[in-house]
Design a protein around this motif. Structure first.
Motif: not given
Length: 89
Positions: A12-25, A53-56
């Motif tokens: 989950x690191x180095x795979x755009x997880x944080x940016x994708x989480x921001x967009x999903x949130x 929250x359930x969706x995220x």
């Protein structure tokens, strides 16, 4: 206002997880933050209405295309902070 505190493990690191989480949130209408941890996990604090929250939370168990999520450990928590948006820390 409900808050979700989650720890995501796997690849989950180095795979755009944080940016994708921001967009999903943002798409779920929740606020908060996401950050990498030194042990390789990603930590998420998200606040908002229960459906968002359930969706995220469901999205976190899948993650972006390059990620391989092994586990999501989450709990509902009291949220003392008010967030104006969703940020990457």
């Amino acid at each position: 206002m409900n808050c979700l505190h989650a720890f995501v493990s796997g690849r989950v690191q180095g795979v755009w997880f944080r940016q994708s989480t921001k967009e999903a949130a943002e798409g779920c209408g929740v606020t908060g933050w996401v950050r990498n941890l030194s042990d390789g996990r990603v930590e998420v604090m998200a606040c908002g209405e229960e459906p968002g929250l359930l969706q995220l939370e469901a999205w976190l168990s899948i993650g972006p295309e390059l990620a391989t999520v092994a586990e999501v450990v989450s709990e509902q928590v009291e949220c003392g902070d008010r967030f104006s948006g969703f940020e990457i820390r």
